[in-house]
Design a protein around this motif. Structure first.
Motif, PDB file in Angstrom:
ATOM      1  N   PHE A 173       2.896 -79.110   6.459  1.00  0.00           N
ATOM      2  CA  PHE A 173       3.173 -80.089   5.406  1.00  0.00           C
ATOM      3  C   PHE A 173       4.659 -80.130   5.088  1.00  0.00           C
ATOM      4  CE2 PHE A 173       3.884 -80.904   0.865  1.00  0.00           C
ATOM      5  CZ  PHE A 173       3.331 -82.170   0.740  1.00  0.00           C
ATOM      6  N   TYR A 174       5.262 -78.935   4.882  1.00  0.00           N
ATOM      7  CA  TYR A 174       6.695 -78.925   4.596  1.00  0.00           C
ATOM      8  C   TYR A 174       7.491 -79.361   5.831  1.00  0.00           C
ATOM      9  CZ  TYR A 174      11.163 -77.714   2.605  1.00  0.00           C
ATOM     10  OH  TYR A 174      12.440 -77.799   2.117  1.00  0.00           O
ATOM     11  N   GLY A 175       6.975 -79.012   7.023  1.00  0.00           N
ATOM     12  CA  GLY A 175       7.650 -79.429   8.242  1.00  0.00           C
ATOM     13  C   GLY A 175       7.700 -80.936   8.401  1.00  0.00           C
ATOM     14  N   LYS A 176       6.719 -81.644   7.849  1.00  0.00           N
ATOM     15  CA  LYS A 176       6.686 -83.107   7.965  1.00  0.00           C
ATOM     16  C   LYS A 176       7.403 -83.801   6.817  1.00  0.00           C
ATOM     17  CE  LYS A 176       3.495 -86.970   8.774  1.00  0.00           C
ATOM     18  NZ  LYS A 176       4.301 -87.464   9.911  1.00  0.00           N
ATOM     19  N   TYR A 177       7.259 -83.271   5.607  1.00  0.00           N
ATOM     20  CA  TYR A 177       7.791 -83.969   4.432  1.00  0.00           C
ATOM     21  C   TYR A 177       8.929 -83.217   3.742  1.00  0.00           C
ATOM     22  CZ  TYR A 177       3.401 -86.528   5.002  1.00  0.00           C
ATOM     23  OH  TYR A 177       2.363 -87.263   5.508  1.00  0.00           O
ATOM     24  N   GLY A 178       9.486 -82.226   4.421  1.00  0.00           N
ATOM     25  CA  GLY A 178      10.465 -81.339   3.787  1.00  0.00           C
ATOM     26  C   GLY A 178      11.695 -82.022   3.235  1.00  0.00           C
ATOM     27  N   GLU A 179      12.108 -83.168   3.847  1.00  0.00           N
ATOM     28  CA  GLU A 179      13.327 -83.824   3.355  1.00  0.00           C
ATOM     29  C   GLU A 179      13.132 -84.414   1.962  1.00  0.00           C
ATOM     30  OE1 GLU A 179      11.085 -87.185   5.328  1.00  0.00           O
ATOM     31  OE2 GLU A 179      11.414 -85.056   5.683  1.00  0.00           O
ATOM     32  N   ARG A 180      11.869 -84.578   1.548  1.00  0.00           N
ATOM     33  CA  ARG A 180      11.582 -85.133   0.217  1.00  0.00           C
ATOM     34  C   ARG A 180      11.347 -84.036  -0.823  1.00  0.00           C
ATOM     35  NH1 ARG A 180       6.772 -89.324   2.009  1.00  0.00           N
ATOM     36  NH2 ARG A 180       7.722 -90.038   3.952  1.00  0.00           N
ATOM     37  N   ILE A 181      11.350 -82.792  -0.391  1.00  0.00           N
ATOM     38  CA  ILE A 181      10.954 -81.683  -1.269  1.00  0.00           C
ATOM     39  C   ILE A 181      12.094 -80.680  -1.387  1.00  0.00           C
ATOM     40  CG2 ILE A 181       9.261 -79.842  -1.643  1.00  0.00           C
ATOM     41  CD1 ILE A 181       7.387 -81.394   0.276  1.00  0.00           C
ATOM     42  N   ASN A 182      12.404 -80.275  -2.604  1.00  0.00           N
ATOM     43  CA  ASN A 182      13.402 -79.239  -2.830  1.00  0.00           C
ATOM     44  C   ASN A 182      12.815 -77.886  -2.428  1.00  0.00           C
ATOM     45  OD1 ASN A 182      14.480 -76.995  -4.831  1.00  0.00           O
ATOM     46  ND2 ASN A 182      16.099 -78.532  -4.644  1.00  0.00           N
ATOM     47  N   LEU A 183      13.485 -77.183  -1.487  1.00  0.00           N
ATOM     48  CA  LEU A 183      12.942 -75.937  -0.946  1.00  0.00           C
ATOM     49  C   LEU A 183      12.769 -74.877  -2.025  1.00  0.00           C
ATOM     50  CD1 LEU A 183      12.048 -74.167   1.422  1.00  0.00           C
ATOM     51  CD2 LEU A 183      14.466 -73.621   1.836  1.00  0.00           C
ATOM     52  N   ASP A 184      13.789 -74.687  -2.863  1.00  0.00           N
ATOM     53  CA  ASP A 184      13.692 -73.665  -3.911  1.00  0.00           C
ATOM     54  C   ASP A 184      12.509 -73.934  -4.842  1.00  0.00           C
ATOM     55  OD1 ASP A 184      15.830 -72.194  -3.027  1.00  0.00           O
ATOM     56  OD2 ASP A 184      17.281 -73.172  -4.326  1.00  0.00           O
ATOM     57  N   ARG A 185      12.356 -75.203  -5.233  1.00  0.00           N
ATOM     58  CA  ARG A 185      11.271 -75.556  -6.148  1.00  0.00           C
ATOM     59  C   ARG A 185       9.913 -75.321  -5.479  1.00  0.00           C
ATOM     60  NH1 ARG A 185      12.715 -80.899  -7.648  1.00  0.00           N
ATOM     61  NH2 ARG A 185      14.424 -79.910  -8.780  1.00  0.00           N
ATOM     62  N   PHE A 186       9.811 -75.700  -4.212  1.00  0.00           N
ATOM     63  CA  PHE A 186       8.565 -75.513  -3.470  1.00  0.00           C
ATOM     64  C   PHE A 186       8.217 -74.037  -3.358  1.00  0.00           C
ATOM     65  CE2 PHE A 186       6.094 -75.805   0.652  1.00  0.00           C
ATOM     66  CZ  PHE A 186       5.028 -76.512   0.115  1.00  0.00           C
ATOM     67  N   MET A 187       9.233 -73.194  -3.117  1.00  0.00           N
ATOM     68  CA  MET A 187       8.996 -71.758  -3.014  1.00  0.00           C
ATOM     69  C   MET A 187       8.608 -71.160  -4.368  1.00  0.00           C
ATOM     70  SD  MET A 187      11.918 -70.485  -0.301  1.00  0.00           S
ATOM     71  CE  MET A 187      11.306 -68.788  -0.246  1.00  0.00           C
ATOM     72  N   ILE A 188       9.208 -71.661  -5.447  1.00  0.00           N
ATOM     73  CA  ILE A 188       8.873 -71.165  -6.789  1.00  0.00           C
ATOM     74  C   ILE A 188       7.422 -71.500  -7.130  1.00  0.00           C
ATOM     75  CG2 ILE A 188       9.289 -71.548  -9.260  1.00  0.00           C
ATOM     76  CD1 ILE A 188      12.297 -71.749  -8.554  1.00  0.00           C
ATOM     77  N   TYR A 189       7.041 -72.769  -6.927  1.00  0.00           N
ATOM     78  CA  TYR A 189       5.657 -73.171  -7.209  1.00  0.00           C
ATOM     79  C   TYR A 189       4.683 -72.388  -6.327  1.00  0.00           C
ATOM     80  CZ  TYR A 189       7.589 -77.178  -9.771  1.00  0.00           C
ATOM     81  OH  TYR A 189       8.270 -77.975 -10.666  1.00  0.00           O
ATOM     82  N   SER A 190       5.057 -72.178  -5.067  1.00  0.00           N
ATOM     83  CA  SER A 190       4.184 -71.427  -4.150  1.00  0.00           C
ATOM     84  C   SER A 190       4.027 -69.981  -4.605  1.00  0.00           C
ATOM     85  CB  SER A 190       4.749 -71.474  -2.729  1.00  0.00           C
ATOM     86  OG  SER A 190       4.716 -72.785  -2.204  1.00  0.00           O
ATOM     87  N   SER A 191       5.116 -69.384  -5.107  1.00  0.00           N
ATOM     88  CA  SER A 191       5.052 -68.005  -5.596  1.00  0.00           C
ATOM     89  C   SER A 191       4.120 -67.887  -6.795  1.00  0.00           C
ATOM     90  CB  SER A 191       6.454 -67.508  -5.976  1.00  0.00           C
ATOM     91  OG  SER A 191       7.303 -67.465  -4.864  1.00  0.00           O
ATOM     92  N   VAL A 192       4.213 -68.864  -7.703  1.00  0.00           N
ATOM     93  CA  VAL A 192       3.325 -68.866  -8.874  1.00  0.00           C
ATOM     94  C   VAL A 192       1.870 -68.999  -8.423  1.00  0.00           C
ATOM     95  CG1 VAL A 192       2.661 -70.134 -10.956  1.00  0.00           C
ATOM     96  CG2 VAL A 192       5.096 -69.764 -10.426  1.00  0.00           C
ATOM     97  N   LEU A 193       1.619 -69.914  -7.474  1.00  0.00           N
ATOM     98  CA  LEU A 193       0.261 -70.077  -6.948  1.00  0.00           C
ATOM     99  C   LEU A 193      -0.218 -68.798  -6.268  1.00  0.00           C
ATOM    100  CD1 LEU A 193      -2.150 -71.965  -6.420  1.00  0.00           C
ATOM    101  CD2 LEU A 193      -1.020 -72.676  -4.292  1.00  0.00           C
ATOM    102  N   CYS A 194       0.694 -68.107  -5.581  1.00  0.00           N
ATOM    103  CA  CYS A 194       0.353 -66.849  -4.918  1.00  0.00           C
ATOM    104  C   CYS A 194      -0.062 -65.793  -5.942  1.00  0.00           C
ATOM    105  CB  CYS A 194       1.537 -66.354  -4.093  1.00  0.00           C
ATOM    106  SG  CYS A 194       1.167 -64.933  -3.049  1.00  0.00           S
TER     107      CYS A 194
END
Length: 400
Positions: free
Chosen positions: A271-292
């Motif tokens: 998903f990030y590999g396809k749409y990564g240019e539209r997504i802030n990496l730091d924000r995505f990692m933060i949200y993923s960490s919270v979900l983890c």
């Protein structure tokens, strides 16, 4: 037109790197499917056979460490070709050496050592080769790259299970030769594809001493360790959860536990590999960490086994971006990190892959085989990772 032509040429390099991670998935996940077969065929105790996994990852850790001293000297192309040939040779020798060396186990151990060197080299080499390729969105390419390890893992389990179902487990040597064809073919590809230098001509990468003196590198290294630990702490125990909690068979447990985890982890990276240019990496990692963190708490604290298993699968989704995201963050923060940085980050990640399941097992054992409490202790990894991402973000803003 010339720029497009160059990028098209490097697309072949990126594709070969994708296959390189499939090769690593093969060498890490094929042999564990044969443990019981080795036990019955060669009369080797299961306790001894399971040492093959420890030995495999131990050799890969050693290669992560020593590769700093020789990869730049012999070059990425030669190193990449050697990694694939060693991976293929180990898989082929797996079918030969146990029959010719005394005791059988020495043959298995030797074959594992050979393909483990190949796997360790791939761990160090593949990410920087992709990072060096000219592209507009390197984070996307890195995330897509790491998704192929997940697809390789899924493919190895499903294809091997199907093969054994049709031809029988006794035909495993034929399958080993088939899997060996993939690294052999990719070695031929790496003889031809263009490989871009990590550094511009005339530039020098950071020395090991310079790298280790940087506070930001140590934060990234801890993040990498936590990424590996957070991933494997659940992945390695998911099958046990499925079998004990739902009282289902080993095969069904593997499909419901580790397989679901791997598929969702792969989907996250794709998903990030396809749409990564539209997504802030730091924000995505933060949200993923919270979900983890939430998924760890769900595994440990929810009273319903089916929800525990669902939380395991969600954990796979949440950890998907952690490993490739940390690699991308390191490459952007320390563009002159060079081979030493990628090798040490791989070492940190592999240490985490060992430390995560170990912590869960030790805590569970100390509390009377309370696996949920072991997983609860493992929540420290996504918590520390979240703190590392936030700290890196603050440092980046201060230096901007």
């Amino acid at each position: 037109m010339e720029v497009i032509s160059i990028r098209n040429a490097y697309n072949k390099t990126i594709a070969a790197c994708f296959v390189g991670y499939i090769v690593q998935a093969i060498v890490n996940n094929f042999v564990p499917l044969l443990f019981l077969t080795f036990q019955s065929t060669y009369g080797i105790p299961l306790s001894q056979i399971t040492l093959l996994v420890t030995f495999n990852f131990g050799i890969q850790l050693l290669v992560d460490l020593v590769s700093v001293g020789f990869v730049d000297r012999i070059g990425y192309r030669a190193s990449m070709v050697a990694a694939h040939i060693l991976s293929a040779a180990g898989l082929i020798l797996l079918t030969i050496l146990p029959e010719v060396l005394p005791g059988h186990f020495a043959g298995l151990l030797t074959a594992v050592m050979i393909y483990a060197v190949g796997g360790g080299l791939l761990e160090v080499l593949v990410s920087p080769v992709v990072e060096a390729c000219p592209s507009e969105h390197k984070e996307k390419a890195m995330s897509m790259l790491h998704s192929f390890y997940c697809w390789g893992h899924v493919g190895v389990v499903l294809c091997s299970t199907l093969f054994f179902g049709i031809f029988g487990i006794d035909s495993w040597k034929i399958l080993a030769w088939f899997w060996a064809l993939i690294p052999l073919g990719n070695a031929a590809a790496f003889l031809k594809v263009p490989i871009a230098p990590l550094m511009e001509e005339g530039e020098r990468g950071l020395s090991l001493k310079e790298l280790l003196s940087l506070k930001i590198f140590w934060i990234l290294l801890v993040m990498m360790l936590c990424a590996g630990a957070g991933e494997q702490a659940v992945s390695q125990w998911a099958s046990t959860f499925a079998e004990k909690g739902l009282r289902i068979s080993k095969t069904a447990g593997d499909l419901a536990g580790p397989m679901a985890f791997a598929v969702l982890m792969g989907l996250s990276r794709a998903f990030y590999g396809k749409y990564g240019e539209r997504i802030n990496l730091d924000r995505f990692m933060i949200y993923s960490s919270v979900l983890c963190i939430v998924s760890y708490l769900g595994i440990a604290l929810l009273p319903i086994p089916q929800l525990n298993l669902l939380a395991c699968a969600v954990c796979g989704l949440s950890v998907g971006i952690m490993w490739p995201g940390t690699f991308s963050r390191a490459a952007a923060t320390l563009p002159k990190g060079g081979t030493a940085m990628f090798a040490l980050l791989a070492l940190g990640g592999d240490l985490g892959c060992s430390a995560g399941p170990t912590l869960v097992g030790v805590v569970s054992n100390a509390l009377g085989d309370q696996l949920k409490m072991g997983i609860l202790a493992g929540v420290v990894f996504p918590v520390v990772l979240l703190a590392g991402i936030v700290t890196c973000r603050k440092i980046g803003r201060m230096n901007a």
